[in-house]
Design an enzyme around this catalytic site. Structure first.
Site, short mmCIF file in Angstrom:
data_model
loop_
_atom_site.label_atom_id
_atom_site.label_comp_id
_atom_site.label_asym_id
_atom_site.label_seq_id
_atom_site.Cartn_x
_atom_site.Cartn_y
_atom_site.Cartn_z
N ASN A 149 0.80 -1.22 0.00
CA ASN A 149 0.00 0.00 0.00
C ASN A 149 0.83 1.27 0.00
OD1 ASN A 149 0.33 -1.48 2.56
ND2 ASN A 149 -0.32 0.43 3.50
N CYS A 323 -3.33 4.45 6.64
CA CYS A 323 -3.73 3.46 7.66
C CYS A 323 -2.85 3.59 8.89
CB CYS A 323 -3.62 2.06 7.10
SG CYS A 323 -4.65 1.84 5.65
N1 PLP Z 1 -4.42 -4.18 3.77
C1 PLP Z 1 -3.90 -3.21 2.99
C2 PLP Z 1 -2.76 -3.54 2.08
C3 PLP Z 1 -4.43 -1.93 3.03
O1 PLP Z 1 -3.91 -0.96 2.26
C4 PLP Z 1 -5.51 -1.65 3.90
C5 PLP Z 1 -6.06 -0.28 4.01
O2 PLP Z 1 -5.59 0.66 3.45
C6 PLP Z 1 -6.03 -2.69 4.67
C7 PLP Z 1 -5.45 -3.95 4.60
C8 PLP Z 1 -7.18 -2.47 5.61
O3 PLP Z 1 -8.39 -2.38 4.90
P1 PLP Z 1 -9.67 -1.67 5.53
O4 PLP Z 1 -9.42 -0.20 5.47
O5 PLP Z 1 -10.80 -2.07 4.65
O6 PLP Z 1 -9.82 -2.18 6.91
#
Ligand code: PLP
Length: 379
Positions: A149, A323
């Site tokens: 991400n 995040c």
């Molecule tokens: N995994 C990755 C690679 C992410 O980029 C994200 C959120 O940006 C998540 C998991 C978590 O997803 P959620 O926001 O739907 O909880």
């Protein structure tokens, strides 16, 4: 505003909202209810599940709807590790999302699992040989994300899954960022479980899915009324599941063309930034990367200051991962690829949606130049 923060989230598509609307209003039934309203909801949920299953190339029964990527990672990682009798060792890469990292840490703290973290190289790639060396006879699960991400690096997941299987371990991949850009079929990826999130794909925040191959034992994270075949209790979020299915229907047919188009725009954008900004460093792999992510470090600046400067000029980006926002610490992902902490603090991520245009990116390059110039005069 030009939204170049699509890896953080995307707006709900109009068609998605329209598909959801009836199930938020007139057809508001609970799929477990034994009357016409309940039957209509159950039918809609069945249809949504079939669409998502086709996307993953799995059976409808293999799809579990979740509240998003975080819950999906929790369910896949904890669920498979605790559901399998094989052993108490888990392997993950050094650049996993906190949803995976913290799920693995939960297994370590509360269930006595041992954990091996496989390092990545300076481009963010897991070395298959190092991955193989990390696997043990008692490894229950290996989890490596499909695409990162922050830097966009795409892992050789098919190869890694085959290595894990050869040692008898299960394999999960967090495909949250790859959704809409890469092929997520379980047999193509070779994975036992794949987790995604709707809000990166034009569906609302609060819906996601995990595809779990076959009838693998999956210990639930949420206990209760036994919905989702006992794998995820709680009244199903019918409208949002319908929305996710609609987002998939809209994204998948044109995915390969959209990825090719975005890749060309991204390469042009990266070239322009590197040509026009002295000292700019592209992070991540030059080729094995998502079409949609271009992340840079601009040594001598602060990522946060660049973000604010770009926002003033009409462009939204992220300095690192949203995040992990709220923290001043340099990103663990950028440290894992070997960046100096001072350089890691200068990171800025540009993440495109499917609707990005060359004009948007041209504006973004100009805004970036102007921002960096104004920051330089402040120093
Ligand atoms: N995994 C990755 C690679 C992410 O980029 C994200 C959120 O940006 C998540 C998991 C978590 O997803 P959620 O926001 O739907 O909880």
């Amino acid at each position: 505003m030009i939204h170049l923060d699509a890896a953080a989230t995307t707006p709900v598509r109009r068609e998605v909202l329209e598909a959801m609307w009836p199930y938020l209003t007139g057809e508001f039934g609970n799929p477990s209810s034994h009357h016409a309203l309940g039957d209509a909801a159950a039918r809609a949920l069945r249809a949504a599940r079939a669409t998502v299953a086709e996307w993953f190339g799995c059976r409808a029964a293999d799809v579990v709807f979740t509240s998003g990527g975080t819950e999906g990672a929790n369910l896949a990682v904890k669920g498979l590790a605790l559901g399998s009798p094989r052993g108490r060792h888990v392997v993950l890469s050094a650049i996993e999302h906190p949803a995976v990292v913290e799920s693995v840490d939960h297994l370590r703290r509360l269930h006595g699992f041992e954990v091996t973290v496989v390092p990545v190289d300076s481009a963010g790639l897991v070395d298959p040989a190092a991955f193989a060396a990390a696997l043990r006879d008692d490894t229950t699960l290996a989890t490596v994300m499909l695409a990162n991400n922050e830097i966009g690096t795409v892992q050789p997941v098919t190869e890694l899954a085959a290595i894990a299987h050869a040692r008898g371990a299960l394999f999960h991949t967090d495909a949250v960022q790859a959704a809409g850009w890469l092929d997520l079929r379980l047999d193509r990826l070779g994975a036992d479980a794949v987790s995604i999130s709707g809000h990166k794909l034009g569906a609302p925040k609060g819906i996601g899915a995990v595809a779990v191959r076959g009838r693998l034992p999956l210990e639930p994270v949420l206990h209760g009324g036994g919905q989702e075949r006992g794998r995820r209790s709680g009244t199903e979020n019918v409208a949002f599941a319908v929305g996710l299915a609609r987002a998939v229907e809209l994204a998948e047919p044109g995915r390969v063309a959209a990825a090719a188009r975005a890749t060309a725009l991204r390469d042009e954008f990266v070239g322009e930034v590197l040509r026009r900004v002295d000292g700019a460093v592209l992070t991540g792999h030059p080729d094995a990367r998502l079409p949609s992510i271009a992340s840079f470090c601009f040594p001598g600046t602060a990522g946060e200051a660049v973000l604010l400067g770009l926002e003033e000029r009409g462009v939204t980006v992220s300095s690192g991962s949203a995040c992990a926002a709220g923290s001043d610490e340099p990103s663990p992902v950028l440290l894992a690829i070997g960046l100096d902490p001072a350089v890691a603090r200068t990171a800025v991520r540009f993440a495109f949606g499917h609707d990005v245009t060359a004009a948007d990116l041209g504006t973004a390059v100009q805004a970036l130049e102007a921002t960096l110039a104004s920051l330089a005069t402040l120093r």
